[in-house]
Design a protein around this motif. Structure first.
Motif, PDB file in Angstrom:
ATOM      1  N   ILE A   1     119.320  59.332  90.787  1.00 61.41           N
ATOM      2  CA  ILE A   1     119.186  57.874  90.852  1.00 61.41           C
ATOM      3  C   ILE A   1     120.506  57.180  90.507  1.00 61.41           C
ATOM      4  O   ILE A   1     121.140  57.483  89.501  1.00 61.41           O
ATOM      5  N   ARG A   2     120.906  56.235  91.363  1.00 55.82           N
ATOM      6  CA  ARG A   2     122.071  55.393  91.126  1.00 55.82           C
ATOM      7  C   ARG A   2     121.644  53.945  91.324  1.00 55.82           C
ATOM      8  O   ARG A   2     121.114  53.592  92.378  1.00 55.82           O
ATOM      9  N   VAL A   3     121.906  53.107  90.330  1.00 55.86           N
ATOM     10  CA  VAL A   3     121.408  51.734  90.331  1.00 55.86           C
ATOM     11  C   VAL A   3     122.562  50.733  90.425  1.00 55.86           C
ATOM     12  O   VAL A   3     123.581  50.876  89.752  1.00 55.86           O
ATOM     13  N   HIS A   4     122.384  49.728  91.280  1.00 56.35           N
ATOM     14  CA  HIS A   4     123.351  48.635  91.411  1.00 56.35           C
ATOM     15  C   HIS A   4     122.594  47.317  91.363  1.00 56.35           C
ATOM     16  O   HIS A   4     121.629  47.121  92.106  1.00 56.35           O
ATOM     17  N   ARG A   5     123.007  46.422  90.467  1.00 59.08           N
ATOM     18  CA  ARG A   5     122.343  45.116  90.370  1.00 59.08           C
ATOM     19  C   ARG A   5     123.026  44.132  91.318  1.00 59.08           C
ATOM     20  O   ARG A   5     124.226  43.919  91.252  1.00 59.08           O
TER      21      ARG A   5
ATOM     22  N   ILE B   1     119.599  47.447  93.981  1.00 55.25           N
ATOM     23  CA  ILE B   1     119.627  48.473  95.016  1.00 55.25           C
ATOM     24  C   ILE B   1     119.597  49.810  94.282  1.00 55.25           C
ATOM     25  O   ILE B   1     120.401  50.037  93.371  1.00 55.25           O
ATOM     26  N   VAL B   2     118.668  50.681  94.659  1.00 59.87           N
ATOM     27  CA  VAL B   2     118.548  51.984  94.002  1.00 59.87           C
ATOM     28  C   VAL B   2     118.660  53.090  95.049  1.00 59.87           C
ATOM     29  O   VAL B   2     117.886  53.129  96.007  1.00 59.87           O
ATOM     30  N   ARG B   3     119.637  53.961  94.859  1.00 65.43           N
ATOM     31  CA  ARG B   3     119.823  55.118  95.748  1.00 65.43           C
ATOM     32  C   ARG B   3     119.285  56.358  95.064  1.00 65.43           C
ATOM     33  O   ARG B   3     119.513  56.564  93.864  1.00 65.43           O
ATOM     34  N   CYS B   4     118.587  57.187  95.825  1.00 58.97           N
ATOM     35  CA  CYS B   4     118.077  58.438  95.261  1.00 58.97           C
ATOM     36  C   CYS B   4     117.893  59.462  96.363  1.00 58.97           C
ATOM     37  O   CYS B   4     117.982  59.153  97.558  1.00 58.97           O
TER      38      CYS B   4
ATOM     39  N   ASN C   1     118.013  61.144 101.821  1.00 57.58           N
ATOM     40  CA  ASN C   1     118.656  60.073 101.063  1.00 57.58           C
ATOM     41  C   ASN C   1     117.936  58.749 101.309  1.00 57.58           C
ATOM     42  O   ASN C   1     117.776  58.328 102.454  1.00 57.58           O
ATOM     43  N   CYS C   2     117.518  58.110 100.217  1.00 61.73           N
ATOM     44  CA  CYS C   2     116.763  56.860 100.320  1.00 61.73           C
ATOM     45  C   CYS C   2     117.469  55.736  99.564  1.00 61.73           C
ATOM     46  O   CYS C   2     118.102  55.970  98.533  1.00 61.73           O
ATOM     47  N   ILE C   3     117.322  54.522 100.100  1.00 57.07           N
ATOM     48  CA  ILE C   3     117.818  53.334  99.413  1.00 57.07           C
ATOM     49  C   ILE C   3     116.662  52.350  99.284  1.00 57.07           C
ATOM     50  O   ILE C   3     116.089  51.915 100.284  1.00 57.07           O
TER      51      ILE C   3
END
Length: 238
Positions: free
Chosen positions: A215-219, A116-119, A178-180
């Protein structure tokens, strides 16, 4: 001898420790929990602990995996509870599963990761247009990036087509700027693609004004492939 595969999460301040430090933390917790670990032979024996692919610094995860080999069978709920008591806040064992002792190591079976990538966008874009841009992006048969490769004290620029490394890309949610995004990317010895690289290409090729420092990344998890289907490591080697 028995082999246990464990799924664990890595969050909060623990996202800033290296893979080497993670291995040390896990080994220390296993020893303090009095887990009857198996050890290698030789002059410098060490516990038989093997991790899946390393997680980049700053990335959180709900889907990391580690295999341990133990000398005697233990109730898995008790094992999980004992280890979690010794782990620091931010690392937590979610599930344990006995697997075949002869099963392949995690590094050999992992082929994909889902993220999941938030930006944040500098300029707002209509959601339908954004979905159309993603669809057009995925139609590319080639997405070439240039990478600097160092070998024998010499550096050279190498062209890499990352399109085969992208299994899936979709927009999960959009609120204002804001996008995911959700994406499934190649991970492991056969190929590896970082989410940040894909987002950069999405920005440059489709002219989407993504703020890269946002950018914030969650696996979410790691997977192997069987009959064109993604399967979790806990399903392998039962």
């Amino acid at each position: 001898m028995y082999k246990v595969r464990m799924r664990f999460s890595k969050k909060d301040f623990m996202i800033f420790i290296s893979h080497l430090d993670l291995a040390r933390v896990m080994e220390r917790a296993l020893r303090r929990a009095d887990v009857p670990l198996c050890f290698t032979q030789g002059f410098n024996p060490h516990p038989k602990i093997s991790f899946a692919t390393a997680l980049a610094l700053g990335v959180s995860s709900d889907g990391e995996y580690v295999d341990i080999e133990i000398e005697e069978k233990i109730d898995l709920n008790i094992l999980k509870e004992k280890i979690n008591k010794e782990l620091p806040e931010g690392i937590h064992i979610i599930q344990c599963q006995y697997i075949d002792v002869k099963s392949k190591p995690l590094m050999a079976v992992i082929e994909y990761s889902t993220y999941i990538v938030r930006c944040v966008l500098a300029d707002d874009v209509n959601e339908d247009k954004l979905n159309a841009l993603i669809k057009d992006f995925m139609k590319n048969k080639e997405i070439i990036i240039h990478k600097i490769v160092k070998k024998k004290n010499k550096t050279r620029e190498k062209e890499i087509n990352i399109r085969p490394f992208i299994r899936n890309l979709e927009l999960l949610n959009k609120e204002d700027c804001n996008c995911i995004f959700k994406m499934t990317l190649a991970t492991g010895s056969k190929g590896n693609l970082k989410p940040e690289v894909l987002i950069e290409q999405l920005k440059d090729r489709m002219k989407i004004s993504i703020l890269l420092d946002s950018i914030r990344v969650h696996r979410l998890g790691l997977y192997s492939i069987k009959d064109e289907r993604l399967i979790e490591p806990l399903e392998i080697g039962r």
